[in-house]
Enzyme design. Structure first.
Site, PDB file in Angstrom:
ATOM      1  N   GLY A  98       0.996  -1.293   0.069  1.00  0.00           N
ATOM      2  CA  GLY A  98       0.103  -0.100  -0.053  1.00  0.00           C
ATOM      3  C   GLY A  98       0.802   1.341  -0.165  1.00  0.00           C
TER       4      GLY A  98
ATOM      5  N   GLU B 243       1.312   5.876  -4.320  1.00  0.00           N
ATOM      6  CA  GLU B 243       0.306   6.984  -4.409  1.00  0.00           C
ATOM      7  C   GLU B 243      -0.799   6.148  -5.523  1.00  0.00           C
ATOM      8  OE1 GLU B 243       0.217  10.248  -3.317  1.00  0.00           O
ATOM      9  OE2 GLU B 243       2.096  10.127  -2.240  1.00  0.00           O
TER      10      GLU B 243
ATOM     11  N   LYS C 113       8.449  18.369  -3.147  1.00  0.00           N
ATOM     12  CA  LYS C 113       9.071  18.552  -1.884  1.00  0.00           C
ATOM     13  C   LYS C 113      10.168  19.282  -2.070  1.00  0.00           C
ATOM     14  CE  LYS C 113       6.890  14.251  -0.194  1.00  0.00           C
ATOM     15  NZ  LYS C 113       7.019  12.643   0.010  1.00  0.00           N
TER      16      LYS C 113
ATOM     17  N   GLY D  45       3.155   7.752   6.407  1.00  0.00           N
ATOM     18  CA  GLY D  45       2.421   6.964   7.362  1.00  0.00           C
ATOM     19  C   GLY D  45       1.741   7.836   8.382  1.00  0.00           C
TER      20      GLY D  45
HETATM   21  P1  NAP Z   1      -6.147   9.257   1.930  1.00  0.00           P
HETATM   22  O1  NAP Z   1      -5.795   8.152   2.673  1.00  0.00           O
HETATM   23  O2  NAP Z   1      -6.478   9.205   0.361  1.00  0.00           O
HETATM   24  O3  NAP Z   1      -7.136  10.099   2.455  1.00  0.00           O
HETATM   25  C1  NAP Z   1      -7.789  11.245   1.533  1.00  0.00           C
HETATM   26  C2  NAP Z   1      -9.327  11.748   2.386  1.00  0.00           C
HETATM   27  O4  NAP Z   1      -9.686  12.756   1.590  1.00  0.00           O
HETATM   28  C3  NAP Z   1     -10.288  10.625   2.442  1.00  0.00           C
HETATM   29  O5  NAP Z   1     -10.622  10.640   3.900  1.00  0.00           O
HETATM   30  C4  NAP Z   1     -11.197  11.145   1.250  1.00  0.00           C
HETATM   31  O6  NAP Z   1     -12.372  10.728   1.816  1.00  0.00           O
HETATM   32  C5  NAP Z   1     -10.998  12.654   1.447  1.00  0.00           C
HETATM   33  N1  NAP Z   1     -11.427  13.261   0.338  1.00  0.00           N
HETATM   34  C6  NAP Z   1     -10.965  13.218  -0.978  1.00  0.00           C
HETATM   35  N2  NAP Z   1     -11.560  14.122  -1.799  1.00  0.00           N
HETATM   36  C7  NAP Z   1     -12.651  14.599  -1.254  1.00  0.00           C
HETATM   37  C8  NAP Z   1     -13.494  15.422  -1.108  1.00  0.00           C
HETATM   38  N3  NAP Z   1     -13.974  16.008  -2.667  1.00  0.00           N
HETATM   39  N4  NAP Z   1     -14.275  15.773  -0.330  1.00  0.00           N
HETATM   40  C9  NAP Z   1     -14.165  15.563   1.021  1.00  0.00           C
HETATM   41  N5  NAP Z   1     -13.112  14.613   1.356  1.00  0.00           N
HETATM   42  C10 NAP Z   1     -12.321  14.319   0.293  1.00  0.00           C
HETATM   43  O7  NAP Z   1      -4.910  10.272   1.788  1.00  0.00           O
HETATM   44  P2  NAP Z   1      -3.574  10.700   2.974  1.00  0.00           P
HETATM   45  O8  NAP Z   1      -2.648   9.547   2.411  1.00  0.00           O
HETATM   46  O9  NAP Z   1      -4.301  10.685   3.983  1.00  0.00           O
HETATM   47  O10 NAP Z   1      -3.023  12.023   2.456  1.00  0.00           O
HETATM   48  C11 NAP Z   1      -3.820  13.261   2.646  1.00  0.00           C
HETATM   49  C12 NAP Z   1      -2.715  14.233   2.152  1.00  0.00           C
HETATM   50  O11 NAP Z   1      -1.733  14.138   3.083  1.00  0.00           O
HETATM   51  C13 NAP Z   1      -2.349  14.323   0.766  1.00  0.00           C
HETATM   52  O12 NAP Z   1      -2.036  15.769   0.407  1.00  0.00           O
HETATM   53  C14 NAP Z   1      -0.888  13.625   0.790  1.00  0.00           C
HETATM   54  O13 NAP Z   1      -0.229  13.862  -0.163  1.00  0.00           O
HETATM   55  C15 NAP Z   1      -0.472  14.098   2.254  1.00  0.00           C
HETATM   56  N6  NAP Z   1       0.624  13.318   2.722  1.00  0.00           N
HETATM   57  C16 NAP Z   1       0.135  11.787   2.849  1.00  0.00           C
HETATM   58  C17 NAP Z   1       1.122  11.159   3.599  1.00  0.00           C
HETATM   59  C18 NAP Z   1       0.994   9.768   3.769  1.00  0.00           C
HETATM   60  O14 NAP Z   1       2.180   8.958   4.500  1.00  0.00           O
HETATM   61  N7  NAP Z   1      -0.138   9.070   3.519  1.00  0.00           N
HETATM   62  C19 NAP Z   1       2.463  11.706   3.990  1.00  0.00           C
HETATM   63  C20 NAP Z   1       2.691  13.148   3.643  1.00  0.00           C
HETATM   64  C21 NAP Z   1       1.755  13.745   3.216  1.00  0.00           C
HETATM   65  P3  NAP Z   1     -13.009   9.163   1.880  1.00  0.00           P
HETATM   66  O15 NAP Z   1     -12.129   8.423   2.855  1.00  0.00           O
HETATM   67  O16 NAP Z   1     -14.226   9.082   2.094  1.00  0.00           O
HETATM   68  O17 NAP Z   1     -12.691   8.727   0.365  1.00  0.00           O
HETATM   69  N1  HSE Z   2       4.292   8.851  -1.636  1.00  0.00           N
HETATM   70  C1  HSE Z   2       4.968   9.521  -0.434  1.00  0.00           C
HETATM   71  C2  HSE Z   2       6.047   8.931  -0.162  1.00  0.00           C
HETATM   72  C3  HSE Z   2       4.139   9.854   0.751  1.00  0.00           C
HETATM   73  O1  HSE Z   2       6.512   7.481  -0.593  1.00  0.00           O
HETATM   74  O2  HSE Z   2       7.166   9.350   0.430  1.00  0.00           O
HETATM   75  C4  HSE Z   2       4.681  10.812   1.586  1.00  0.00           C
HETATM   76  O3  HSE Z   2       4.803  12.128   0.983  1.00  0.00           O
END
Ligand code: NAP
Ligand code: HSE
Length: 429
Positions: A189, A192, A207, A304
């Protein structure tokens, strides 16, 4: 105690759920440290019925993140939906126009719209913070804007995409092909939704462009980042690099030169014994070099739930404490337009060519390199069976990418090289 700081959280996926958990589980600690309680008042996501492993029944629900962003009972809009445009940008703009502070983890949005959003925040006396957008849990934005503010930054280097580092590490450690390691990362998982954001170097490029803006006082110039993904790195390159005492990393490097701003995000060879060479799996590392402090190395989880939510909460706590920091460490209007410069800082290069196995082929390669002013440090042709091409490995003395490209262009038009050569910079770290 002062009035609570009220959060509205849009996006309840990996990061959003993590922020809800910290806010609930550490309420007392946060209130003590922040000098006021931190409360969530409203949340938004696409699917209201999804089980997110957290109890959301205490919070108001909004289907529309723009409505959430402008609610009277929200002081800070926390944008955790993702996407460079669409609802994330619309809701962020709406929040700032309504006088709300914004915390986001969205590197894509800031890489494309950072300047206008920073300006909008200042025009409305709001703050826009994005610690979680770069290198997950590593507090690199705070380090650059605060702790290192008294330095001229000379260079920033970093491994900022955990997925790519995981793939490259698994190729070396387990002898997996690129395709096998990619499938493994997918199964875990890590990728992206659009995997090219990771393996194409785009996410890491986003970044790097944000760090360059803070370090050099320039407007974000993501379009000028020289990007190369890891798709062309083969197990053969990884083995040859290891044999010479190097590891291959998707490395971001930015520096300000007399010619302008260099920003590269490309696979590079780094010494295996260096901190960057030692980096395993999904871990990130950012190396900052300042004229007063020397080299500072920050290492930690780049992604994470816990690490990313930790960074979001760092920004929230600053707002609770009344710290009104500008988005890029100085007023948006003082950021100058970056003058992008192609990377021309001299470095040795690793070159792998598939050479036609016929008389004079090697001489043509040596001539093309020599004519472009590229000097060979080491060269070897290694084992090949019945095939008509011979794999050849060359390490050059220090040269520039434009000089090397001139030689490769000549070779591409010759009849001695098959396929695309692999050319990777050897970075001094
Ligand atoms: P994610 O797990 O895919 O979650 C995205 C969330 O946004 C989901 O809850 C989704 O709703 C909601 N969403 C999407 N479109 C929407 C809309 N139109 N209206 C309302 N809610 C909406 O993503 P994530 O991994 O948490 O990442 C979130 C942000 O953090 C991104 O910008 C990502 O680049 C950044 N980020 C993530 C990580 C990481 O490790 N995951 C690290 C650094 C930065 P549903 O759940 O209902 O589908
Ligand atoms: N896809 C990104 C990574 C998530 O693998 O580092 C964190 O920004």
């Amino acid at each position: 105690m002062s009035s609570p700081l009220r959060l509205g959280i849009a996006g309840l996926g990996t990061v959003g759920a993590g922020v809800v958990k910290i806010t609930r589980q550490k309420a007392e600690l946060l209130a003590t440290r922040g000098g006021r309680p931190i409360e969530i008042t409203a949340v938004s996501a696409r699917n209201r019925d999804k089980d997110r492993g957290v109890n959301l029944s205490h919070y108001a629900w909004e289907d529309d993140p723009v409505k959430l962003a402008t609610r009277d009972d929200v002081d800070v809009f926390v944008e955790l939906m993702g996407g460079s445009d669409g609802p994330a940008k619309a809701a962020t703009e709406a929040a700032l126009k309504a006088g709300k502070d914004v915390v986001t983890a969205n590197k894509a949005m800031l890489a494309h719209h950072g300047q206008e959003l920073a300006q909008l925040a200042e025009d409305n006396n709001c703050v826009l913070r994005f610690e979680a957008a770069v290198a997950g849990g590593i507090p690199i934005i705070k380090s650059l804007t605060e702790g290192l503010a008294g330095n001229d930054i000379e260079r920033i280097m970093g491994v900022m995409n955990g997925t790519c580092n995981y793939i490259l590490t698994r190729m070396e450690d387990a002898g997996l092909s690129y395709e096998e390691a990619f499938a493994e990362a997918d199964g875990l998982g890590y990728l992206e939704a659009d995997p090219n954001l990771d393996v194409g170097g785009i996410d890491a490029g986003h970044k790097l462009s944000l760090l360059a803006s803070i370090a050099f006082g320039t407007q974000v110039a993501f379009d000028a980042v020289e990007l190369e993904g890891i798709g062309q790195v083969s197990i053969e390159d990884i083995r040859q690099a290891a044999d010479m005492g190097y590891r291959i990393k998707l490395l971001g490097v930015t520096r300000m030169t007399g010619r302008g701003l260099e920003q590269t995000m490309t696979p590079c060879l780094v010494p295996a014994v260096s901190p960057l060479g030692q980096l395993q799996g999904g871990t990130n590392m950012v190396v900052v070099e300042g004229d007063q402090v020397g080299q500072v190395v920050l290492r930690g989880a780049g992604a994470g739930e816990g690490p990313t939510a930790s960074a979001v909460m760092g920004d929230v706590m600053d707002i609770a404490r009344g710290l009104r920091m500008t988005t890029f460490g100085q007023p948006a209007s003082s950021l100058v337009a970056a003058q992008p410069a192609k990377s021309a800082t001299p470095a040795p290069f690793y070159l792998r060519l598939a050479l036609q196995d016929k008389p004079g082929a090697m001489a043509k390669v040596a001539a093309a390199l020599g004519d472009a002013g590229v000097s060979i440090d080491r060269m070897r042709q290694y084992g090949h069976d019945q095939s008509t091409t011979a794999p050849v490995l060359i390490v050059t003395h220090k040269t520039t990418r434009p000089s090397l490209d001139a030689a490769l262009e000549v070779l591409a038009g010759s009849d001695v090289v098959s396929g695309d050569p692999v050319a990777l910079r050897i970075e001094k770290v």
